[in-house]
Each structure stands twice: as C-alpha cells, then as structure tokens.
Scaffold this active site. Structure first.
Site, PDB file in Angstrom:
ATOM      1  N   CYS A  73     -11.057 -26.495 -54.672  1.00  0.00           N
ATOM      2  CA  CYS A  73     -10.892 -27.959 -54.771  1.00  0.00           C
ATOM      3  C   CYS A  73     -12.250 -28.658 -54.809  1.00  0.00           C
ATOM      4  O   CYS A  73     -13.251 -28.138 -54.286  1.00  0.00           O
ATOM      5  CB  CYS A  73     -10.145 -28.493 -53.561  1.00  0.00           C
ATOM      6  N   GLU A  75     -13.288 -31.186 -53.106  1.00  0.00           N
ATOM      7  CA  GLU A  75     -13.844 -31.510 -51.785  1.00  0.00           C
ATOM      8  C   GLU A  75     -14.669 -30.356 -51.234  1.00  0.00           C
ATOM      9  O   GLU A  75     -15.775 -30.547 -50.712  1.00  0.00           O
ATOM     10  CB  GLU A  75     -12.722 -31.834 -50.781  1.00  0.00           C
TER      11      GLU A  75
HETATM   12  N1  THU Z   1      -7.260 -30.477 -56.007  1.00  0.00           N
HETATM   13  C1  THU Z   1      -8.478 -30.894 -55.561  1.00  0.00           C
HETATM   14  O1  THU Z   1      -9.524 -30.516 -56.096  1.00  0.00           O
HETATM   15  N2  THU Z   1      -8.512 -31.737 -54.514  1.00  0.00           N
HETATM   16  C2  THU Z   1      -7.420 -32.318 -53.939  1.00  0.00           C
HETATM   17  O2  THU Z   1      -7.564 -33.128 -53.041  1.00  0.00           O
HETATM   18  C3  THU Z   1      -6.077 -31.986 -54.430  1.00  0.00           C
HETATM   19  C4  THU Z   1      -6.011 -30.857 -55.389  1.00  0.00           C
HETATM   20  C5  THU Z   1      -7.233 -29.613 -57.176  1.00  0.00           C
HETATM   21  C6  THU Z   1      -6.854 -28.186 -56.980  1.00  0.00           C
HETATM   22  C7  THU Z   1      -6.381 -27.811 -58.372  1.00  0.00           C
HETATM   23  O3  THU Z   1      -7.505 -27.494 -59.181  1.00  0.00           O
HETATM   24  C8  THU Z   1      -5.758 -29.076 -58.904  1.00  0.00           C
HETATM   25  O4  THU Z   1      -6.303 -30.129 -58.113  1.00  0.00           O
HETATM   26  C9  THU Z   1      -4.244 -29.106 -58.845  1.00  0.00           C
HETATM   27  O5  THU Z   1      -3.805 -28.830 -57.568  1.00  0.00           O
END
Ligand code: THU
Length: 165
Positions: A73, A75
């Site tokens: 992710c 973050e």
């Molecule tokens: N994702 C993030 O990068 N941060 C979040 O807060 C929610 C989800 C990403 C993970 C994945 O690459 C995509 O969003 C779909 O879940």
C-alpha cells in the site's frame, strides 16, 4: 464485568480549502503521488505523503504485483521510505489520497489494518502524535489527531518485552 466505553473524535472539513495550509499542501503531495502508483490489477491509485519534523516531505504510492499479496500500500511505501531515508526523524503528519481508474475526482480512502499497525509503530517509537489526514466522501477531508485512534488496542513493542519478563 465492567463495560468500558471508548469514544473517538475527528475533524471533518468540507473541502481542501478549509484545511490549514500545511495539511492542504501535504494532501496535494499525496494526490500528486497517486500518479506514480503501479496498479495494473486494481486500477486504484493511492498516494501517501509523510511530513517530517524537519519540514521535508516523503511520498509513496501503492505498488502491486502479479503475486497479489506481495504488493504494498501507498502508506507503507511512504512511511518505510521516510524511515529509511531519514532515520530517527519524527513524523508530524501523514496524508493519503486515492483516485479510482481515470476519475479526476478523488475518492474516499482509509488505511488497511496492516498500514495502521505499521504507522502506529512510528508514533510509539517517536512518542508523538502523528496527525492523519484522509479523503472522505465527496469533497470532505477527515483529520485524526493521531494514528493510534485508527487502531485501538494496538500491538506494541512494549507487549513483546512484557512477555519476556
Ligand atoms: N491501497 C492502498 O495503497 N492504501 C489504502 O489505504 C487502501 C488500499 C491499495 C492496495 C491495492 O494496491 C489497491 O489499493 C486496492 O486495494
């Protein structure tokens, strides 16, 4: 048996324009970072920006992988990069933003459990609140006083050392 109530409050801003300048700029950095997302599988573009105590900002975006769970992710990409490049420098605030597909308006986003756990580690380590700013519904922006309010009953290093006693 005792019933314990816990409450959690946060600030809700009508739009970016209402945000204090420092957070607005951080949110803009998070939105910009969405442009570097590698998201061939979800097409969900997330950006995160970490404001350091020394005034620098470190950004990250989600990076996916053909082996789905290997991706990371936005973050965690941002927070790990901040810690790797500026070890020991406190985090003041973290902003996160997302765009779905080719949409030009941001969508609401809130961090997953793994990211919450990772972010609270730094709050604990540095001993200061890390302000958390995220996109809400429509134009709204949600601001939390700290990251631990996103994750009650956080597991911390102290519990590890307790178990060694
Ligand atoms: N994702 C993030 O990068 N941060 C979040 O807060 C929610 C989800 C990403 C993970 C994945 O690459 C995509 O969003 C779909 O879940």
């Amino acid at each position: 048996m005792q019933k314990v109530d816990s409450t959690n409050s946060y600030e809700l801003y009508d739009s970016m324009n209402e945000l204090p300048l420092e957070w607005r700029n951080l949110m803009l950095d998070a939105r910009k970072a969405t442009q570097t997302a590698y998201v061939p599988y979800s097409d969900f573009h997330v950006g995160a920006a970490v404001l350091l105590e020394n005034g620098l900002t470190v950004t990250g975006s989600n990076q996916e992988n053909a082996a789905y769970p290997s991706g990371l992710c936005a973050e965690r990409v941002a927070v790990f990069a901040a810690s790797a490049h500026h070890p020991g420098v406190k985090f003041k605030a973290i902003a996160v933003a997302a765009f779905a597909g080719k949409n030009t308006s941001p969508v609401a986003v809130s961090p997953c459990g793994n990211c919450r756990q990772v972010m609270t580690e730094y709050e604990h380590l540095f001993g200061n609140d890390i302000r958390f700013i995220m996109q809400g519904e429509g134009e709204k922006i949600i601001v939390l006083k700290n990251v631990k309010s996103l994750l009650p009953f956080t597991f911390t290093a102290e519990q590890l050392s307790e178990s060694n006693k």
